[in-house]
Design a protein around this motif. Sequence first.
Motif, PDB file in Angstrom:
ATOM      1  N   GLU A  75       0.821  -1.211   0.000  1.00 30.75           N
ATOM      2  CA  GLU A  75       0.000   0.000   0.000  1.00 30.75           C
ATOM      3  C   GLU A  75       0.858   1.266   0.000  1.00 30.75           C
ATOM      4  OE1 GLU A  75      -3.370   2.261   2.705  1.00 30.75           O
ATOM      5  OE2 GLU A  75      -2.621   0.313   3.339  1.00 30.75           O
ATOM      6  N   THR A  76       1.924   1.268   0.789  1.00 32.08           N
ATOM      7  CA  THR A  76       2.792   2.452   0.870  1.00 32.08           C
ATOM      8  C   THR A  76       3.469   2.720  -0.464  1.00 32.08           C
ATOM      9  OG1 THR A  76       3.147   2.092   3.218  1.00 32.08           O
ATOM     10  CG2 THR A  76       4.752   3.490   2.082  1.00 32.08           C
ATOM     11  N   GLY A  77       4.003   1.684  -1.100  1.00 26.19           N
ATOM     12  CA  GLY A  77       4.645   1.850  -2.408  1.00 26.19           C
ATOM     13  C   GLY A  77       3.679   2.355  -3.459  1.00 26.19           C
ATOM     14  N   ARG A  78       2.458   1.793  -3.473  1.00 27.75           N
ATOM     15  CA  ARG A  78       1.439   2.238  -4.439  1.00 27.75           C
ATOM     16  C   ARG A  78       1.074   3.700  -4.211  1.00 27.75           C
ATOM     17  NH1 ARG A  78      -1.399  -2.455  -2.993  1.00 27.75           N
ATOM     18  NH2 ARG A  78      -3.005  -1.136  -2.089  1.00 27.75           N
ATOM     19  N   LEU A  79       0.909   4.077  -2.953  1.00 28.48           N
ATOM     20  CA  LEU A  79       0.531   5.458  -2.635  1.00 28.48           C
ATOM     21  C   LEU A  79       1.638   6.435  -3.031  1.00 28.48           C
ATOM     22  CD1 LEU A  79      -1.385   7.520  -1.414  1.00 28.48           C
ATOM     23  CD2 LEU A  79      -0.422   6.982   0.812  1.00 28.48           C
ATOM     24  N   LEU A  80       2.889   6.115  -2.718  1.00 30.72           N
ATOM     25  CA  LEU A  80       3.997   7.002  -3.087  1.00 30.72           C
ATOM     26  C   LEU A  80       4.111   7.126  -4.602  1.00 30.72           C
ATOM     27  CD1 LEU A  80       6.608   5.868  -0.444  1.00 30.72           C
ATOM     28  CD2 LEU A  80       5.481   8.101  -0.553  1.00 30.72           C
ATOM     29  N   ASN A  81       3.893   6.034  -5.311  1.00 31.64           N
ATOM     30  CA  ASN A  81       3.926   6.074  -6.767  1.00 31.64           C
ATOM     31  C   ASN A  81       2.801   6.959  -7.301  1.00 31.64           C
ATOM     32  OD1 ASN A  81       4.985   5.285  -9.313  1.00 31.64           O
ATOM     33  ND2 ASN A  81       3.290   3.871  -9.535  1.00 31.64           N
ATOM     34  N   ARG A  82       1.593   6.834  -6.744  1.00 31.32           N
ATOM     35  CA  ARG A  82       0.475   7.685  -7.177  1.00 31.32           C
ATOM     36  C   ARG A  82       0.747   9.157  -6.900  1.00 31.32           C
ATOM     37  NH1 ARG A  82      -3.960   4.211  -4.447  1.00 31.32           N
ATOM     38  NH2 ARG A  82      -3.889   2.408  -5.775  1.00 31.32           N
ATOM     39  N   LEU A  83       1.304   9.444  -5.720  1.00 32.57           N
ATOM     40  CA  LEU A  83       1.630  10.839  -5.397  1.00 32.57           C
ATOM     41  C   LEU A  83       2.661  11.393  -6.375  1.00 32.57           C
ATOM     42  CD1 LEU A  83       1.806  10.728  -1.503  1.00 32.57           C
ATOM     43  CD2 LEU A  83       0.210  12.076  -2.867  1.00 32.57           C
ATOM     44  N   THR A  84       3.640  10.582  -6.739  1.00 35.17           N
ATOM     45  CA  THR A  84       4.655  11.017  -7.698  1.00 35.17           C
ATOM     46  C   THR A  84       4.005  11.333  -9.037  1.00 35.17           C
ATOM     47  OG1 THR A  84       6.360   9.670  -6.645  1.00 35.17           O
ATOM     48  CG2 THR A  84       6.766  10.350  -8.914  1.00 35.17           C
ATOM     49  N   LEU A  85       3.201  10.405  -9.537  1.00 32.18           N
ATOM     50  CA  LEU A  85       2.581  10.599 -10.848  1.00 32.18           C
ATOM     51  C   LEU A  85       1.608  11.765 -10.864  1.00 32.18           C
ATOM     52  CD1 LEU A  85       1.960   6.874 -11.790  1.00 32.18           C
ATOM     53  CD2 LEU A  85       3.712   8.404 -12.698  1.00 32.18           C
ATOM     54  N   ARG A  86       0.905  11.968  -9.762  1.00 29.16           N
ATOM     55  CA  ARG A  86      -0.102  13.022  -9.698  1.00 29.16           C
ATOM     56  C   ARG A  86       0.512  14.407  -9.520  1.00 29.16           C
ATOM     57  NH1 ARG A  86      -5.388  12.139  -6.144  1.00 29.16           N
ATOM     58  NH2 ARG A  86      -5.661  10.562  -7.729  1.00 29.16           N
ATOM     59  N   HIS A  87       1.655  14.504  -8.857  1.00 24.77           N
ATOM     60  CA  HIS A  87       2.176  15.822  -8.486  1.00 24.77           C
ATOM     61  C   HIS A  87       3.534  16.177  -9.084  1.00 24.77           C
ATOM     62  CE1 HIS A  87      -1.213  16.254  -5.926  1.00 24.77           C
ATOM     63  NE2 HIS A  87      -0.904  15.166  -5.261  1.00 24.77           N
ATOM     64  N   TRP A  88       4.095  15.333  -9.911  1.00 28.94           N
ATOM     65  CA  TRP A  88       5.352  15.674 -10.579  1.00 28.94           C
ATOM     66  C   TRP A  88       4.974  16.665 -11.666  1.00 28.94           C
ATOM     67  CZ3 TRP A  88      10.162  13.959  -9.228  1.00 28.94           C
ATOM     68  CH2 TRP A  88      11.204  14.252 -10.097  1.00 28.94           C
ATOM     69  N   VAL A  89       5.326  17.918 -11.520  1.00 33.42           N
ATOM     70  CA  VAL A  89       4.819  18.981 -12.375  1.00 33.42           C
ATOM     71  C   VAL A  89       5.844  19.406 -13.417  1.00 33.42           C
ATOM     72  CG1 VAL A  89       3.866  21.315 -12.396  1.00 33.42           C
ATOM     73  CG2 VAL A  89       3.370  19.794 -10.487  1.00 33.42           C
ATOM     74  N   SER A  90       5.418  19.392 -14.678  1.00 28.66           N
ATOM     75  CA  SER A  90       6.252  19.861 -15.782  1.00 28.66           C
ATOM     76  C   SER A  90       5.579  21.051 -16.438  1.00 28.66           C
ATOM     77  CB  SER A  90       6.444  18.757 -16.820  1.00 28.66           C
ATOM     78  OG  SER A  90       7.139  17.683 -16.266  1.00 28.66           O
ATOM     79  N   CYS A  91       6.377  21.917 -17.005  1.00 25.99           N
ATOM     80  CA  CYS A  91       5.864  23.114 -17.669  1.00 25.99           C
ATOM     81  C   CYS A  91       5.178  22.741 -18.981  1.00 25.99           C
ATOM     82  CB  CYS A  91       7.015  24.091 -17.933  1.00 25.99           C
ATOM     83  SG  CYS A  91       6.496  25.603 -18.778  1.00 25.99           S
ATOM     84  N   GLY A  92       3.988  23.278 -19.196  1.00 22.40           N
ATOM     85  CA  GLY A  92       3.241  23.029 -20.423  1.00 22.40           C
ATOM     86  C   GLY A  92       3.802  23.747 -21.627  1.00 22.40           C
ATOM     87  N   ARG A  93       4.725  24.675 -21.420  1.00 23.03           N
ATOM     88  CA  ARG A  93       5.341  25.381 -22.545  1.00 23.03           C
ATOM     89  C   ARG A  93       6.630  24.716 -22.989  1.00 23.03           C
ATOM     90  NH1 ARG A  93       5.164  30.811 -19.751  1.00 23.03           N
ATOM     91  NH2 ARG A  93       2.987  31.359 -19.917  1.00 23.03           N
TER      92      ARG A  93
END
Length: 153
Positions: A92-110
């Motif tokens: 559960e911890t690994g899945r949650l950390l992976n989801r947080l990474t994918l959801r909040h890793w922010v890249s510039c749209g430009r």
Amino acid sequence: MNGTLEITSEALAALKLPAQQELDDGQRRGATCVWCGYALNAESAVDLGEREPPERWFPRACRPCTGRRAHSGFFDHVQSCGHCAHRPTLCETGRLLNRLTLRHWVSCGRCGDRIEPGRPYDAFVPESATGFPPTVYTHREPCKPGPASALRP
């Protein structure tokens, strides 16, 4: 926002929150990011849950810091977790950390470059034919044109 993800105590430990006594009043109240001090609002904040000891506080973070911390925490966690080493879907911890990474890793749209924690950024929601418009993040300061330059606000 972190949506409906419930951040467990194990995942919070992997994110390595700063000690409460090291934070200023805004960081303890959730007005600014616990890691970089960036001013937060309802759209930009990731709620890290109410904390008690030694006193009640409400840590929140900006999306870039959450993504960076979750990414780092995921790799630290995987090295010491028997489930993640063999069958990551069981943890559960690994899945949650992976989801947080994918959801909040922010890249510039430009320009496509990662928006670093503490750097000013803007968020906007373009019109979408699907009915589920994505939020697009851009550097507040000028950036070099890149492959995602068609997403300019």
